[in-house]
Motif scaffolding. Structure first.
Motif, PDB file in Angstrom:
ATOM      1  N   MET A 253       0.889   4.058  -2.951  1.00  0.00           N
ATOM      2  CA  MET A 253       0.652   5.461  -2.640  1.00  0.00           C
ATOM      3  C   MET A 253       1.751   6.328  -3.245  1.00  0.00           C
ATOM      4  O   MET A 253       1.479   7.366  -3.843  1.00  0.00           O
ATOM      5  CB  MET A 253       0.577   5.679  -1.129  1.00  0.00           C
ATOM      6  CG  MET A 253       0.386   7.135  -0.728  1.00  0.00           C
ATOM      7  SD  MET A 253       0.328   7.452   1.046  1.00  0.00           S
ATOM      8  CE  MET A 253       1.999   7.082   1.562  1.00  0.00           C
TER       9      MET A 253
ATOM     10  N   GLU B 280       0.832  -1.212   0.000  1.00  0.00           N
ATOM     11  CA  GLU B 280       0.000   0.000   0.000  1.00  0.00           C
ATOM     12  C   GLU B 280       0.869   1.267   0.000  1.00  0.00           C
ATOM     13  O   GLU B 280       0.544   2.246  -0.675  1.00  0.00           O
ATOM     14  CB  GLU B 280      -0.932   0.001   1.209  1.00  0.00           C
ATOM     15  CG  GLU B 280      -2.007  -1.078   1.160  1.00  0.00           C
ATOM     16  CD  GLU B 280      -2.726  -1.262   2.481  1.00  0.00           C
ATOM     17  OE1 GLU B 280      -3.938  -1.577   2.439  1.00  0.00           O
ATOM     18  OE2 GLU B 280      -2.092  -1.095   3.550  1.00  0.00           O
ATOM     19  N   SER B 281       1.969   1.213   0.739  1.00  0.00           N
ATOM     20  CA  SER B 281       2.893   2.353   0.766  1.00  0.00           C
ATOM     21  C   SER B 281       3.482   2.610  -0.614  1.00  0.00           C
ATOM     22  O   SER B 281       3.532   3.754  -1.082  1.00  0.00           O
ATOM     23  CB  SER B 281       4.032   2.102   1.759  1.00  0.00           C
ATOM     24  OG  SER B 281       3.540   2.010   3.068  1.00  0.00           O
TER      25      SER B 281
ATOM     26  N   ASN C 114      -1.506  10.609  -4.896  1.00  0.00           N
ATOM     27  CA  ASN C 114      -2.323  10.839  -3.707  1.00  0.00           C
ATOM     28  C   ASN C 114      -1.535  10.477  -2.450  1.00  0.00           C
ATOM     29  O   ASN C 114      -2.008   9.735  -1.603  1.00  0.00           O
ATOM     30  CB  ASN C 114      -3.625  10.032  -3.798  1.00  0.00           C
ATOM     31  CG  ASN C 114      -4.635  10.505  -2.776  1.00  0.00           C
ATOM     32  OD1 ASN C 114      -4.589  11.638  -2.329  1.00  0.00           O
ATOM     33  ND2 ASN C 114      -5.534   9.609  -2.391  1.00  0.00           N
ATOM     34  N   ILE C 115      -0.321  11.016  -2.349  1.00  0.00           N
ATOM     35  CA  ILE C 115       0.513  10.768  -1.185  1.00  0.00           C
ATOM     36  C   ILE C 115      -0.071  11.541  -0.007  1.00  0.00           C
ATOM     37  O   ILE C 115      -0.441  12.708  -0.129  1.00  0.00           O
ATOM     38  CB  ILE C 115       1.971  11.198  -1.446  1.00  0.00           C
ATOM     39  CG1 ILE C 115       2.557  10.393  -2.610  1.00  0.00           C
ATOM     40  CG2 ILE C 115       2.818  11.030  -0.186  1.00  0.00           C
ATOM     41  CD1 ILE C 115       3.943  10.842  -3.036  1.00  0.00           C
ATOM     42  N   ARG C 116      -0.148  10.864   1.120  1.00  0.00           N
ATOM     43  CA  ARG C 116      -0.651  11.502   2.341  1.00  0.00           C
ATOM     44  C   ARG C 116       0.523  12.137   3.083  1.00  0.00           C
ATOM     45  O   ARG C 116       1.462  11.444   3.458  1.00  0.00           O
ATOM     46  CB  ARG C 116      -1.337  10.481   3.238  1.00  0.00           C
ATOM     47  CG  ARG C 116      -2.511   9.788   2.583  1.00  0.00           C
ATOM     48  CD  ARG C 116      -3.157   8.799   3.513  1.00  0.00           C
ATOM     49  NE  ARG C 116      -2.165   8.015   4.271  1.00  0.00           N
ATOM     50  CZ  ARG C 116      -2.467   7.002   5.076  1.00  0.00           C
ATOM     51  NH1 ARG C 116      -3.713   6.648   5.244  1.00  0.00           N
ATOM     52  NH2 ARG C 116      -1.533   6.342   5.710  1.00  0.00           N
TER      53      ARG C 116
END
Length: 180
Positions: free
Chosen positions: A125, A121-122, A130-132
């Motif tokens: 991303m 998931e990392s 859509n990097i948090r």
């Protein structure tokens, strides 16, 4: 808050390291720490690959991976704006008479929020747009690198505006996420 990753504008010619193996490893080792080694100015040349044909040579800046260079004529602007988070070193590009500087960005923060994500998931991303980002870590930042993913340069709208206001060409900004 929007966050951008910046890199090369591919309308301009690409650079290559003159001593590829050693120089790639050297620049990859710059992960935000102050540089204390003896500095070699001439490490770049213009790539002669067929993908460079027809591209513009008159660039003000180039950035790929852990390497961010700018024409020396902009050094004072960068120092005035970012003196607490950068170091500058002279750079020469074989075949180009104009002087450049390498910008060592020492502002490394825990910018990317990986909480609750497994490895797959990392990675997904990071590949996406859509990097948090951790707002509390970057809300006062303009230009930074992430502590875990330190091979990229990230910035906010303020840095993008700084580059555009000063008409520094050669960079392309891609919105890669938001800080919440």
């Amino acid at each position: 808050m929007k966050v951008y990753r910046f890199g090369n504008d591919y309308d301009f010619k690409e650079l290559t390291f003159l001593n590829e193996k050693e120089d790639v490893n050297l620049f990859a080792s710059f992960t935000g720490q102050k540089i204390t080694l003896d500095w070699n100015e001439e490490v770049f040349g213009i790539s002669e690959g067929k993908l460079n044909r027809g591209k513009l040579l008159d660039f003000d800046s180039r950035c790929y991976g852990a390497t961010f260079i700018v024409k020396k004529k902009f050094e004072k602007l960068f120092i005035e704006e970012f003196s607490d988070i950068i170091e500058t070193f002279p750079i020469k590009i074989k075949g180009i008479s104009e002087e450049y500087i390498y910008i060592n960005l020492t502002n490394v923060v825990t910018a990317i929020n990986f909480d609750g994500l497994d490895m797959q998931e990392s990675l997904a991303m990071l590949r996406g747009e859509n990097i948090r980002f951790n707002l509390e870590k970057i809300e006062n930042e303009t230009l930074f690198r992430d502590i875990k993913i330190n091979c990229f340069y990230f910035c906010t709208q303020n840095f993008k505006d700084f580059i555009e206001k000063n008409r520094i060409n050669g960079l392309k900004f891609k919105e890669v996420g938001t800080a919440t």
